[in-house]
Design a protein around this motif. Structure first.
Motif, PDB file in Angstrom:
ATOM      1  N   LEU A   1      -5.380  10.350  -1.139  1.00  0.00           N
ATOM      2  CA  LEU A   1      -5.481   9.046  -1.261  1.00  0.00           C
ATOM      3  C   LEU A   1      -4.592   8.088  -1.459  1.00  0.00           C
ATOM      4  O   LEU A   1      -3.158   7.881  -1.743  1.00  0.00           O
ATOM      5  CB  LEU A   1      -5.474   9.376  -2.996  1.00  0.00           C
ATOM      6  N   ILE A   2      -5.031   6.152  -1.124  1.00  0.00           N
ATOM      7  CA  ILE A   2      -4.272   5.833  -1.104  1.00  0.00           C
ATOM      8  C   ILE A   2      -3.945   4.416  -1.547  1.00  0.00           C
ATOM      9  O   ILE A   2      -5.450   3.727  -1.390  1.00  0.00           O
ATOM     10  CB  ILE A   2      -4.548   4.864   0.351  1.00  0.00           C
ATOM     11  N   ALA A   3      -3.605   3.714  -1.911  1.00  0.00           N
ATOM     12  CA  ALA A   3      -3.750   2.973  -3.360  1.00  0.00           C
ATOM     13  C   ALA A   3      -2.738   1.875  -2.869  1.00  0.00           C
ATOM     14  O   ALA A   3      -2.213   1.246  -1.923  1.00  0.00           O
ATOM     15  CB  ALA A   3      -2.718   3.173  -4.677  1.00  0.00           C
ATOM     16  N   ARG A   4      -4.013   0.521  -3.412  1.00  0.00           N
ATOM     17  CA  ARG A   4      -3.315  -0.614  -2.365  1.00  0.00           C
ATOM     18  C   ARG A   4      -3.352  -2.008  -3.459  1.00  0.00           C
ATOM     19  O   ARG A   4      -4.472  -1.988  -4.130  1.00  0.00           O
ATOM     20  CB  ARG A   4      -4.033  -0.790  -1.042  1.00  0.00           C
TER      21      ARG A   4
ATOM     22  N   GLY B   1      -7.397  -1.717  -4.680  1.00  0.00           N
ATOM     23  CA  GLY B   1      -8.655  -1.115  -4.460  1.00  0.00           C
ATOM     24  C   GLY B   1      -7.619   0.801  -4.005  1.00  0.00           C
ATOM     25  O   GLY B   1      -6.419   0.857  -4.718  1.00  0.00           O
ATOM     26  N   LEU B   2      -8.485   1.672  -4.208  1.00  0.00           N
ATOM     27  CA  LEU B   2      -8.458   3.104  -4.276  1.00  0.00           C
ATOM     28  C   LEU B   2      -8.570   3.765  -2.768  1.00  0.00           C
ATOM     29  O   LEU B   2     -10.316   2.639  -2.509  1.00  0.00           O
ATOM     30  CB  LEU B   2      -8.434   4.198  -4.842  1.00  0.00           C
TER      31      LEU B   2
ATOM     32  N   ALA C   1       0.565  -1.175   0.209  1.00  0.00           N
ATOM     33  CA  ALA C   1      -0.448  -0.109   0.000  1.00  0.00           C
ATOM     34  C   ALA C   1       0.664   1.356   0.128  1.00  0.00           C
ATOM     35  O   ALA C   1       1.722   1.266   0.799  1.00  0.00           O
ATOM     36  CB  ALA C   1      -0.713   0.266   1.200  1.00  0.00           C
ATOM     37  N   SER C   2       0.341   2.322  -0.639  1.00  0.00           N
ATOM     38  CA  SER C   2       1.077   3.673  -0.205  1.00  0.00           C
ATOM     39  C   SER C   2       1.340   3.594   0.499  1.00  0.00           C
ATOM     40  O   SER C   2       2.104   5.326   0.988  1.00  0.00           O
ATOM     41  CB  SER C   2       0.772   4.401  -2.095  1.00  0.00           C
ATOM     42  N   ASP C   3       0.286   3.874   1.843  1.00  0.00           N
ATOM     43  CA  ASP C   3       0.402   4.753   3.051  1.00  0.00           C
ATOM     44  C   ASP C   3      -0.413   3.786   4.307  1.00  0.00           C
ATOM     45  O   ASP C   3      -1.367   2.386   3.931  1.00  0.00           O
ATOM     46  CB  ASP C   3      -0.186   5.807   3.058  1.00  0.00           C
TER      47      ASP C   3
END
Length: 234
Positions: free
Chosen positions: A226-229, A206-207, A25-27
């Motif tokens: 906004l977090i991407a995974r 997901g976003l 994930a981005s965060d």
């Protein structure tokens, strides 16, 4: 947390066997707060059924020297979940202890435990969850912490997509303001978010949009993002 309330009937859960999930994930953002200082993370989790409706759960997430948690390099979430399905009503009880390897040693530790309960309702492809999670007074969090939340999700018919959203409220008592700022950096606050998730076989992606009502200058790692995974379930 939203998906934790979406449990299958207890007998089916028990028969399914262990579940392992790997994710990037981005965060790492929990309750609207970044635990990884806004950096990307890797996560691995396992859930092992031990009796009908009861599972033991563990997860490890990289934090890369998190300022929020004393320079911890990771967080380990260990605990158990008990779920019952009563018609269209899902009831879930859970307990977790959070351990922070690599955190600065202050003599009284950075780990803390919490317990929670979730009531979920289903109507066709839609579901609604109401949850409460409480961390009793502990030195690691400078007091106690209560998190109340409501969340909803709906699967888009004919697609592998699910849309969900939530709103939550964090509150509690403070004995050590520095430690309490880990979970409530500006005192009591609200968080909210929406997500779009894709599921196909063992893969998911997901976003998620997340935000809080924490104002500057206390909004570091608590503002809109906004977090991407992407994940794989084994």
């Amino acid at each position: 947390m939203l998906l934790a309330g979406h449990v299958a009937p207890a007998a089916a859960q028990y028969a399914a066997g262990p579940t392992i999930t790997l994710e990037a994930a981005s965060d790492e953002r929990r309750r609207g707060l970044s635990w990884s200082d806004g950096d990307p993370v890797l996560r691995g989790s396992v859930s092992v059924p031990v009796a009908p409706g009861l599972s033991l759960d563990g997860a490890a997430t990289t934090l890369w020297g998190s300022d929020r948690h004393g320079g911890a390099d990771a967080v380990l979430d260990l605990g158990g979940t008990y779920a019952r399905q009563l018609g269209g009503l899902r009831l879930t009880a859970e307990g977790r202890y959070h351990i922070f390897p690599g955190a600065a040693d202050s003599g009284d530790g950075w780990g803390y435990g919490e317990m929670g309960a979730i009531a979920g309702f289903s109507l066709g492809p839609a579901s609604l969850d109401l949850g409460a999670r409480y961390a009793p007074r502990q030195s690691g969090i400078g007091g106690d912490n209560l998190y109340l939340s409501s969340s909803a999700a709906v699967g888009i018919p004919g697609t592998p997509l699910t849309v969900s959203g939530h709103v939550g409220r964090s509150s509690g008592g403070t004995r050590d303001p520095l430690r309490a700022a880990r979970l409530r950096p500006a005192g009591d606050y609200w968080d909210h978010g929406v997500a779009l998730d894709w599921y196909r076989g063992r893969w998911s992606a997901g976003l998620r949009y997340a935000d809080t009502d924490i104002d500057a200058p206390d909004s570091a790692h608590a503002g809109a993002t906004l977090i991407a995974r992407v994940g794989l379930t084994l």
